[in-house]
Scaffold this motif. Structure first.
Motif, mmCIF file in Angstrom:
data_model
loop_
_atom_site.group_PDB
_atom_site.id
_atom_site.type_symbol
_atom_site.label_atom_id
_atom_site.label_comp_id
_atom_site.label_asym_id
_atom_site.label_seq_id
_atom_site.Cartn_x
_atom_site.Cartn_y
_atom_site.Cartn_z
ATOM 1 N N UNK A 198 62.231 -3.112 -43.276
ATOM 2 C CA UNK A 198 61.710 -3.487 -44.584
ATOM 3 C C UNK A 198 60.281 -2.999 -44.770
ATOM 4 N N UNK A 199 59.972 -2.556 -45.996
ATOM 5 C CA UNK A 199 58.592 -2.180 -46.322
ATOM 6 C C UNK A 199 58.389 -2.343 -47.817
ATOM 7 N N UNK A 200 57.192 -2.761 -48.198
ATOM 8 C CA UNK A 200 56.880 -2.979 -49.609
ATOM 9 C C UNK A 200 56.703 -1.661 -50.359
ATOM 10 N N UNK A 201 56.410 -0.597 -49.641
ATOM 11 C CA UNK A 201 56.115 0.707 -50.240
ATOM 12 C C UNK A 201 57.385 1.550 -50.322
ATOM 13 N N UNK A 202 57.771 1.931 -51.533
ATOM 14 C CA UNK A 202 59.004 2.701 -51.708
ATOM 15 C C UNK A 202 58.923 4.055 -51.016
ATOM 16 N N UNK A 203 57.720 4.641 -50.937
ATOM 17 C CA UNK A 203 57.573 5.920 -50.248
ATOM 18 C C UNK A 203 57.807 5.767 -48.751
ATOM 19 N N UNK A 204 57.336 4.659 -48.179
ATOM 20 C CA UNK A 204 57.579 4.406 -46.759
ATOM 21 C C UNK A 204 59.072 4.271 -46.488
ATOM 22 N N UNK A 205 59.788 3.594 -47.375
ATOM 23 C CA UNK A 205 61.242 3.438 -47.207
ATOM 24 C C UNK A 205 61.919 4.804 -47.212
ATOM 25 N N UNK A 206 61.482 5.677 -48.111
ATOM 26 C CA UNK A 206 62.038 7.037 -48.186
ATOM 27 C C UNK A 206 61.775 7.800 -46.894
ATOM 28 N N UNK A 207 60.530 7.762 -46.410
ATOM 29 C CA UNK A 207 60.174 8.463 -45.172
ATOM 30 C C UNK A 207 60.955 7.889 -43.989
ATOM 31 N N UNK A 208 61.082 6.561 -43.940
ATOM 32 C CA UNK A 208 61.816 5.916 -42.846
ATOM 33 C C UNK A 208 63.277 6.367 -42.821
ATOM 34 N N UNK A 209 63.890 6.447 -43.993
ATOM 35 C CA UNK A 209 65.290 6.913 -44.066
ATOM 36 C C UNK A 209 65.410 8.333 -43.552
ATOM 37 N N UNK A 210 64.468 9.185 -43.937
ATOM 38 C CA UNK A 210 64.501 10.585 -43.488
ATOM 39 C C UNK A 210 64.333 10.678 -41.976
ATOM 40 N N UNK A 211 63.438 9.868 -41.418
ATOM 41 C CA UNK A 211 63.239 9.881 -39.969
ATOM 42 C C UNK A 211 64.452 9.331 -39.224
ATOM 43 N N UNK A 212 65.102 8.334 -39.813
ATOM 44 C CA UNK A 212 66.338 7.815 -39.202
ATOM 45 C C UNK A 212 67.407 8.900 -39.148
ATOM 46 N N UNK A 213 67.564 9.626 -40.261
ATOM 47 C CA UNK A 213 68.556 10.710 -40.308
ATOM 48 C C UNK A 213 68.221 11.781 -39.276
ATOM 49 N N UNK A 214 66.938 12.122 -39.164
ATOM 50 C CA UNK A 214 66.528 13.168 -38.223
ATOM 51 C C UNK A 214 66.778 12.760 -36.780
ATOM 52 N N UNK A 215 66.757 11.448 -36.514
ATOM 53 C CA UNK A 215 67.004 10.950 -35.158
ATOM 54 C C UNK A 215 68.468 10.610 -34.907
ATOM 55 N N UNK A 216 69.279 10.762 -35.923
ATOM 56 C CA UNK A 216 70.714 10.520 -35.763
ATOM 57 C C UNK A 216 71.085 9.066 -35.567
ATOM 58 N N UNK A 217 70.228 8.138 -36.012
ATOM 59 C CA UNK A 217 70.566 6.716 -35.899
ATOM 60 C C UNK A 217 71.251 6.275 -37.193
ATOM 61 N N UNK A 218 72.354 5.582 -37.057
ATOM 62 C CA UNK A 218 73.158 5.205 -38.224
ATOM 63 C C UNK A 218 73.213 3.699 -38.449
ATOM 64 N N UNK A 219 72.617 2.925 -37.570
ATOM 65 C CA UNK A 219 72.698 1.467 -37.704
ATOM 66 C C UNK A 219 71.383 0.854 -38.194
ATOM 67 N N UNK A 220 70.526 1.670 -38.810
ATOM 68 C CA UNK A 220 69.276 1.188 -39.385
ATOM 69 C C UNK A 220 69.387 1.219 -40.905
#
Length: 305
Positions: A198-220
């Motif tokens: 969770x994050x209050x900043x929509x840009x942080x949420x976007x970056x976090x999703x991109x980093x999750x995809x780059x790391x191949x994690x699917x349960x976040x």
């Protein structure tokens, strides 16, 4: 050799000056504060001829705090840190850098990021770096983007070390103030059954999703949320790398999301606020289990009674 410096200047409402000063003091104690509210009509009458007209005409409802970084300091990481703190505190600011050319920014900031070893087996690796992991190492590849959290700052590193040490495998995990998603990704790779970031900043949420995809994690699952407003049910483990004032604000109800014996790790706490943080959690049904500190920063692990 002549040292070059970069000024980071943060402008804010005068009413937020104390808060902005406190956040900027996390970077360095040598601050320059611009506060023109005491340039009164009475003073003008006495010193009018000595005051520059520009100062007299300054907006008295605004203030600014500047810090100067030497060329061996990481400007981008510093800006991400202070912006994440201002977002968490809901303080409106404008941040500018003075003395660093745009083209220099684009070309040189990556030199500060190299693989970082944390704890016993965690390695944070920049996306653009080649790294051959050892058999027992857990690697998290990161592109900082515009969200705070690459592992280089003490707050993130301390929290990551506590997660490695205490997060139970198979736990349902909540990561509050996820920023770049670095801790949520680490929690997934260390065996969490699921992670809500969770994050209050929509840009942080976007970056976090991109980093999750780059790391191949699917349960976040990355979601925009004011602190734990979007949390639901019970979690076996909760992490929060934010700032002391916000962590204190969470203390009254974060226990509602933990079972008896559930663990909470918090980081982003400067030494002067450490005792206040531990006291408020003890008052709200937690026991202090462990503490780590580095360069005046603290991370704590609490267990719910």
């Amino acid at each position: 050799m002549i040292m070059s410096w970069t000024q980071i200047r943060v402008e804010c409402d005068l009413s937020d000056l104390d808060t902005v000063t406190a956040v900027m003091s996390m970077v360095d104690n040598g601050l320059m504060i611009e506060d023109y509210s005491d340039v009164t009509e009475g003073m003008n009458a006495i010193y009018g001829e000595l005051l520059d007209e520009e100062i007299i005409n300054k907006d008295k409802t605004k203030a600014a705090v500047s810090v100067y970084l030497s060329e061996d300091r990481n400007v981008q990481e510093t800006i991400m840190l202070i912006k994440s703190r201002f977002d968490a505190l809901k303080v409106s600011t404008s941040v500018e850098t003075i003395g660093l050319k745009e083209e220099d920014w684009a070309n040189c900031w990556k030199k500060y990021y190299k693989p970082i070893h944390i704890g016993k087996k965690v390695v944070i690796v920049p996306m653009w770096e080649e790294y051959s992991a050892k058999a027992d190492e857990v690697t998290v590849k990161m592109d900082p983007g515009m969200a705070f959290g690459t592992g280089t700052h003490e707050t993130t590193a301390l929290c990551a070390e506590m997660i490695e040490k205490y997060m139970p495998a198979g736990a349902r995990v909540l990561d509050v103030g996820t920023g770049s998603g670095i801790l949520a990704i680490l929690e997934s790779k260390l065996g969490a059954s699921s992670v809500e970031a969770l994050d209050i900043d929509h840009n942080a949420v976007k970056v976090a999703k991109e980093n999750c995809d780059a790391n191949g994690v699917t349960n976040v699952i990355c979601k925009q949320s004011d602190l734990i407003a979007q949390a639901h049910g019970l979690y076996g483990f909760i992490s929060a790398n934010i700032v002391a004032d916000i962590i204190i604000r969470m203390a009254a109800n974060v226990g509602d999301y933990l079972p008896s014996g559930g663990l909470l790790v918090v980081s982003g706490i400067i030494e002067s606020q450490a005792e206040q943080v531990t006291s408020v959690f003890k008052e709200n049904g937690f026991l202090l289990k462990d503490k780590l500190d580095k360069n005046d920063w603290n991370a704590f692990v609490f267990v719910k009674k």
